[in-house]
Design a protein around this motif. Structure first.
Motif: not given
Length: 150
Positions: A16-19, A93-96
């Motif tokens: 989930q780390q931001p790119t 989609n990272t909150a999914d």
């Protein structure tokens, strides 16, 4: 919490780390069968030869410093046994939870990682790095800052 649950939580955090944010970089070491992360500030402890830089003190144990140096050296040498976790944090989609779970399983399967035997590298929670900025005659770090991310 079981070791497997800890690994799933660790992987979820890494995925989930931001790119575009590199404060912590997550890896898996096939040789040691161990998940680990390196803080960007860890790189600033060392000079270009991976010796503790002048004017730097740290409370990391000798063993953890040796492991950190070994892994940084292996990352710089593009060791195929060190696998970087993908960063999906900018994906919608990272909150999914289901999406992240699928990505976790995919990462484990594609890299043949058995979480029944894998571990997470533990470093001192209270590990600190102190940089003495009073000595202006010598640069603290000769390594260009952008090489941290290469």
């Amino acid at each position: 919490m079981t070791r497997q649950e800890q690994i799933y939580n660790w992987l979820t955090t890494g995925l989930q780390q931001p790119t575009d944010r590199f404060s912590e970089i997550f890896y898996y070491d096939k040789r040691d069968n161990e998940f680990f992360s390196i803080l960007v500030t860890d790189y600033f402890m060392f000079d270009e030869n991976l010796n503790i830089a002048k004017d730097i003190t740290t409370t990391y144990s000798k063993e953890n410093l040796e492991t950190l140096i070994d892994r940084i050296r292996r990352i710089e040498n593009k060791d195929v046994a060190i696998i970087s976790l993908p960063r999906l944090g900018n994906s919608p989609n990272t909150a999914d939870t289901e999406f992240i779970s699928q990505q976790t399983e995919s990462f484990l399967n594609l890299n043949s990682i058995n979480i029944e035997t894998a571990t997470i590298w533990e470093v001192e929670e209270s590990g600190t790095i102190t940089i003495d900025l009073k000595n202006e005659r010598e640069s603290l770090i000769k390594k260009p800052w952008w090489k941290v991310w290469k």
